[in-house]
Motif scaffolding. Sequence first.
Motif, PDB file in Angstrom:
ATOM      1  N   SER A   1      42.954  39.305  45.192  1.00  0.00           N
ATOM      2  CA  SER A   1      43.707  40.550  45.275  1.00  0.00           C
ATOM      3  C   SER A   1      44.942  40.317  46.133  1.00  0.00           C
ATOM      4  O   SER A   1      44.849  39.705  47.206  1.00  0.00           O
ATOM      5  N   VAL A   2      46.086  40.782  45.645  1.00  0.00           N
ATOM      6  CA  VAL A   2      47.350  40.619  46.358  1.00  0.00           C
ATOM      7  C   VAL A   2      47.727  41.938  47.024  1.00  0.00           C
ATOM      8  O   VAL A   2      47.686  42.994  46.390  1.00  0.00           O
ATOM      9  N   ALA A   3      48.081  41.885  48.305  1.00  0.00           N
ATOM     10  CA  ALA A   3      48.516  43.083  49.021  1.00  0.00           C
ATOM     11  C   ALA A   3      49.866  43.555  48.494  1.00  0.00           C
ATOM     12  O   ALA A   3      50.595  42.798  47.838  1.00  0.00           O
ATOM     13  N   SER A   4      50.208  44.801  48.795  1.00  0.00           N
ATOM     14  CA  SER A   4      51.448  45.388  48.268  1.00  0.00           C
ATOM     15  C   SER A   4      52.692  44.644  48.736  1.00  0.00           C
ATOM     16  O   SER A   4      53.717  44.656  48.047  1.00  0.00           O
ATOM     17  N   CYS A   5      52.621  43.965  49.881  1.00  0.00           N
ATOM     18  CA  CYS A   5      53.776  43.216  50.375  1.00  0.00           C
ATOM     19  C   CYS A   5      54.103  42.023  49.490  1.00  0.00           C
ATOM     20  O   CYS A   5      55.217  41.499  49.524  1.00  0.00           O
ATOM     21  N   GLY A   6      53.131  41.566  48.692  1.00  0.00           N
ATOM     22  CA  GLY A   6      53.338  40.449  47.794  1.00  0.00           C
ATOM     23  C   GLY A   6      53.215  39.083  48.447  1.00  0.00           C
ATOM     24  O   GLY A   6      53.328  38.061  47.764  1.00  0.00           O
ATOM     25  N   ARG A   7      52.956  39.039  49.740  1.00  0.00           N
ATOM     26  CA  ARG A   7      52.888  37.771  50.465  1.00  0.00           C
ATOM     27  C   ARG A   7      51.493  37.445  50.986  1.00  0.00           C
ATOM     28  O   ARG A   7      51.247  36.325  51.434  1.00  0.00           O
ATOM     29  N   ILE A   8      50.602  38.416  50.963  1.00  0.00           N
ATOM     30  CA  ILE A   8      49.243  38.226  51.462  1.00  0.00           C
ATOM     31  C   ILE A   8      48.270  38.428  50.305  1.00  0.00           C
ATOM     32  O   ILE A   8      48.396  39.391  49.547  1.00  0.00           O
ATOM     33  N   PHE A   9      47.306  37.509  50.162  1.00  0.00           N
ATOM     34  CA  PHE A   9      46.273  37.723  49.148  1.00  0.00           C
ATOM     35  C   PHE A   9      44.922  37.309  49.702  1.00  0.00           C
ATOM     36  O   PHE A   9      44.817  36.496  50.624  1.00  0.00           O
ATOM     37  N   SER A  10      43.897  37.907  49.142  1.00  0.00           N
ATOM     38  CA  SER A  10      42.524  37.622  49.570  1.00  0.00           C
ATOM     39  C   SER A  10      41.760  36.961  48.428  1.00  0.00           C
ATOM     40  O   SER A  10      42.078  37.145  47.254  1.00  0.00           O
ATOM     41  N   CYS A  11      40.730  36.220  48.804  1.00  0.00           N
ATOM     42  CA  CYS A  11      39.883  35.541  47.834  1.00  0.00           C
ATOM     43  C   CYS A  11      38.431  35.752  48.227  1.00  0.00           C
ATOM     44  O   CYS A  11      38.029  35.431  49.352  1.00  0.00           O
ATOM     45  N   GLY A  12      37.620  36.294  47.312  1.00  0.00           N
ATOM     46  CA  GLY A  12      36.192  36.451  47.526  1.00  0.00           C
ATOM     47  C   GLY A  12      35.448  35.359  46.775  1.00  0.00           C
ATOM     48  O   GLY A  12      35.758  35.066  45.621  1.00  0.00           O
ATOM     49  N   ALA A  13      34.457  34.742  47.441  1.00  0.00           N
ATOM     50  CA  ALA A  13      33.801  33.574  46.850  1.00  0.00           C
ATOM     51  C   ALA A  13      32.281  33.713  46.863  1.00  0.00           C
ATOM     52  O   ALA A  13      31.718  34.580  47.534  1.00  0.00           O
ATOM     53  N   GLU A  14      31.637  32.815  46.133  1.00  0.00           N
ATOM     54  CA  GLU A  14      30.184  32.836  45.963  1.00  0.00           C
ATOM     55  C   GLU A  14      29.443  32.553  47.270  1.00  0.00           C
ATOM     56  O   GLU A  14      28.283  32.932  47.421  1.00  0.00           O
ATOM     57  N   ASP A  15      30.095  31.904  48.228  1.00  0.00           N
ATOM     58  CA  ASP A  15      29.440  31.589  49.499  1.00  0.00           C
ATOM     59  C   ASP A  15      29.393  32.777  50.453  1.00  0.00           C
ATOM     60  O   ASP A  15      28.956  32.643  51.600  1.00  0.00           O
ATOM     61  N   GLY A  16      29.844  33.948  49.986  1.00  0.00           N
ATOM     62  CA  GLY A  16      29.814  35.158  50.811  1.00  0.00           C
ATOM     63  C   GLY A  16      31.007  35.319  51.719  1.00  0.00           C
ATOM     64  O   GLY A  16      31.099  36.300  52.461  1.00  0.00           O
ATOM     65  N   LYS A  17      31.952  34.379  51.665  1.00  0.00           N
ATOM     66  CA  LYS A  17      33.117  34.431  52.550  1.00  0.00           C
ATOM     67  C   LYS A  17      34.315  35.076  51.864  1.00  0.00           C
ATOM     68  O   LYS A  17      34.474  35.005  50.649  1.00  0.00           O
ATOM     69  N   ILE A  18      35.148  35.684  52.701  1.00  0.00           N
ATOM     70  CA  ILE A  18      36.435  36.228  52.263  1.00  0.00           C
ATOM     71  C   ILE A  18      37.514  35.451  52.999  1.00  0.00           C
ATOM     72  O   ILE A  18      37.475  35.321  54.221  1.00  0.00           O
ATOM     73  N   ARG A  19      38.463  34.933  52.248  1.00  0.00           N
ATOM     74  CA  ARG A  19      39.552  34.160  52.838  1.00  0.00           C
ATOM     75  C   ARG A  19      40.864  34.874  52.597  1.00  0.00           C
ATOM     76  O   ARG A  19      41.122  35.346  51.491  1.00  0.00           O
ATOM     77  N   ILE A  20      41.698  34.917  53.624  1.00  0.00           N
ATOM     78  CA  ILE A  20      43.002  35.574  53.541  1.00  0.00           C
ATOM     79  C   ILE A  20      44.082  34.504  53.608  1.00  0.00           C
ATOM     80  O   ILE A  20      44.094  33.677  54.529  1.00  0.00           O
TER      81      ILE A  20
END
Length: 205
Positions: free
Chosen positions: A50-69
Amino acid sequence: MLWNLQKARPLWMVNLQEQEEEQEEGTVKIGEPEQASSQLSNPALAHSLSVASCGRIFSCGAEDGKIRIFRVLGVTCEQELGFKGHTLGVSQVHFLPDSYLMLSGGNDGKVKLWDVSSKVERKQRNPVKFTYRKKPKTPTYPKPKEKENILETNEPPTCTDFLPKLTLEHGEKVNWLSYSKMKGSGKILVADQSNSISVYPLSGF
């Protein structure tokens, strides 16, 4: 991957699985079986972006239960933050409009609201960089064992005490979620394996 759509080629990439394996190898104690840590965790397969409205930050959800920004910097990206978001795989991540509030849904049946503004608005002195070096002839999917394709990574920044602003017990594996305003109030829309969509109120954010 970060793509240049005009040339239809990737500008940057990171392999989450290789990144996690490198971390695990560095934390295995002497005398412990090397496979012990990998047996206790799910692989870091990317499920949702998912990309934030600013267009420069995005998040990634993964199978290991972690969220990476991650932060986009021109033709490369830097990981700003990583944290354990769910006890099972993170199936969905979704930034709310015009903010750094982010929804996540997991295979553990929970929906959570996170505020990452304090983490991404603060410029880090030594951000972690992931560099993708391509061969002269770039394959469609680079082989991870070839020496020409190098993923240079340092240990990414992790946060063990990062807590959600809100937790909803949906009870079923979350397949999809979104945010919408209905009659002036915020709503969280959640779809699971059933044929109905659940609607939860979101106020005060």
